[in-house]
Design an enzyme around this catalytic site. Sequence first.
Site, short mmCIF file in Angstrom:
data_model
loop_
_atom_site.label_atom_id
_atom_site.label_comp_id
_atom_site.label_asym_id
_atom_site.label_seq_id
_atom_site.Cartn_x
_atom_site.Cartn_y
_atom_site.Cartn_z
N GLU A 40 -11.88 2.76 8.75
CA GLU A 40 -12.23 1.68 8.20
C GLU A 40 -11.42 0.27 8.55
O GLU A 40 -10.39 0.46 9.15
CB GLU A 40 -11.63 1.83 6.58
CG GLU A 40 -12.48 3.02 5.83
CD GLU A 40 -12.36 3.07 4.22
OE1 GLU A 40 -11.62 2.06 3.98
OE2 GLU A 40 -13.08 3.85 3.71
N ILE A 60 -5.62 -9.76 4.84
CA ILE A 60 -6.73 -10.56 5.38
C ILE A 60 -7.67 -10.73 4.45
O ILE A 60 -8.62 -9.96 3.97
CB ILE A 60 -7.20 -9.59 6.60
CG1 ILE A 60 -6.36 -9.04 7.54
CG2 ILE A 60 -8.64 -10.39 7.33
CD1 ILE A 60 -5.56 -10.16 8.21
N LYS A 62 0.90 -1.35 -0.01
CA LYS A 62 -0.06 0.25 0.02
C LYS A 62 0.77 1.14 0.05
O LYS A 62 2.12 1.45 0.59
CB LYS A 62 -0.94 0.07 1.09
CG LYS A 62 -2.05 -1.15 1.17
CD LYS A 62 -2.83 -0.73 2.43
CE LYS A 62 -3.94 -2.11 2.54
NZ LYS A 62 -5.04 -1.84 3.55
N ARG A 101 -12.34 12.82 5.68
CA ARG A 101 -13.27 13.59 4.84
C ARG A 101 -14.71 12.94 4.85
O ARG A 101 -14.71 11.95 5.43
CB ARG A 101 -12.66 13.74 3.62
CG ARG A 101 -12.45 12.41 2.83
CD ARG A 101 -12.17 12.10 1.62
NE ARG A 101 -11.44 10.96 1.14
CZ ARG A 101 -12.12 9.81 0.77
NH1 ARG A 101 -13.43 9.93 1.01
NH2 ARG A 101 -11.75 8.82 0.39
N VAL A 137 -17.89 9.14 -0.10
CA VAL A 137 -19.05 9.00 -1.24
C VAL A 137 -20.41 8.39 -0.68
O VAL A 137 -21.39 8.76 -1.04
CB VAL A 137 -18.42 8.01 -2.29
CG1 VAL A 137 -19.44 7.82 -3.46
CG2 VAL A 137 -17.14 8.73 -2.99
N GLU A 166 -7.63 1.89 7.78
CA GLU A 166 -7.28 3.23 7.30
C GLU A 166 -8.47 4.12 8.03
O GLU A 166 -9.40 3.80 8.43
CB GLU A 166 -6.87 3.63 5.96
CG GLU A 166 -8.07 3.34 5.07
CD GLU A 166 -7.83 3.49 3.63
OE1 GLU A 166 -6.61 3.58 3.27
OE2 GLU A 166 -8.65 3.63 2.86
N GLY A 172 -8.11 5.87 -2.55
CA GLY A 172 -8.78 5.73 -3.66
C GLY A 172 -8.63 4.70 -4.44
O GLY A 172 -8.72 4.60 -5.86
N ARG A 181 -23.42 2.78 -6.96
CA ARG A 181 -22.82 4.18 -7.72
C ARG A 181 -22.93 3.97 -9.08
O ARG A 181 -22.61 2.99 -9.77
CB ARG A 181 -21.07 4.06 -7.44
CG ARG A 181 -20.89 4.20 -5.82
CD ARG A 181 -19.47 4.26 -5.57
NE ARG A 181 -19.14 4.35 -4.21
CZ ARG A 181 -17.68 4.94 -3.88
NH1 ARG A 181 -16.75 5.20 -4.56
NH2 ARG A 181 -17.73 4.58 -2.45
#
Length: 455
Positions: free
Chosen positions: A275, A203, A158, A293, A296, A289, A164, A339
């Site tokens: 998360e 995981i 990562k 903000r 969505v 993480e 994103g 979405r």
Amino acid sequence: MFNKILIANRGEIAVRIIRAARELGVGTVAIYSTADRDALHVHLADEAICVGPARSTESYLNMNNILSAAVATGAQAIHPGFGFLSENSKFARLCEEMNIKFIGPSAKVMDMMGDKINARAEMIKAGVPVTPGSEGEVHTTDEAVKIAEEIGYPIMLKASAGGGGKGIRKVNNVEELVPAFEAAQAEAQAAFGNGAMFIERMIFPARHIEVQILGDSQGNVIHLGERDCSLQRNNQKVLEESPSVAIGHTLRNEITAAAVKAAQHVSYENAGTIEFLLDESSGKFYFMEMNTRVQVEHPVTEFVSGVDIVKEQIRIANGNELSVKQEDVTFSGHAIECRINAENPKFNFAPSPGKITNLFLPSGGVGLRVDSAMYSGYSIPPYYDSMIAKVIVHGENRFEALMKMQRALLEFDVEGVITNVDFQLELISDPHVVAGDYDTSFLGNVFLPEYQKED
């Protein structure tokens, strides 16, 4: 309350913020690129100012131009929405220096939680469970090989400054590691200007569970329940729901308490999301993480909790206390969000910009919401994210929400561009999804291979 705020974003989230501000009696300033001159958020705001050409780096990421627009229009605060500058601590710090309120957490907290390595260290201090992983930044393939051997495969690479879905790779064995590391590092450098990586034990399969939190400047922190975001393609969320069918009462209390503890530890202010990855076989969950903000998928939480998250963001930034306490928050029913993207699922989800020649958005009935910046005659520019709408439904139970979503997607009609509406309809109708029997591997390993066979 603020007299005027500037929205440093575009598309449906800019429209969402403008509407929330107007309901609070707050004036709004829209910014736009030359490609967005005719965008809906430009028409809806009280004022609009062009900040540059189509390329994001010259407009929606142009800090100097955006701050100049705020000064020129007398905006007292800037709401960054999601994406673009929403998690950029430099921008938040510049706002602070210019005495313009950034509607989000402080730059210090963004640095602490936006960098995944720093965030892991802080969560360990807070007593929040984290996945086994590297202790700090990883810069070379030699380091990566050594750490992977210690942790054990499979692993996740990562980007430290990532988000994103950028700079992320799954690695199953040592043969895959070097090319995956080099590719992820290059992607991270291009996307974030920072090629630092870190490594975690993978995981997998898992449930992707996130908890919405709100914190104010008086030190109050609450949660608004969890969302299940396990239906993903290439680490990008496709469909979200709340509550999660994978979590019972005891685990729900544990995971939401951990999220509140995490936010309290860093004195978090404004809206944020913690998360987690949930290993269903063991019942253990791990911090992944924090998104500093609005998300969505915030509308599903608004439906089940009855709390307007964007209005709370503006009130918190204004110095107000949270309008609700934890004991006042009650959860009702089930909500789902799909979405809708201008893309071709049958052609590897290639973007499909173009002019919308006809548009009919689903409506009618209690518990249906469509967040969008589309209108008939609007030309979707090719320069930005392909998401053009979100369909959100709420039912007394999950079955009712599923049926309502199927009805809404059947009504959704866009002509002139290709969208993923039919793909979403098939997904929401899949027996596994209807049964709630899915995890982060389902879309890529089960659903998509069958879906792509159909043609």
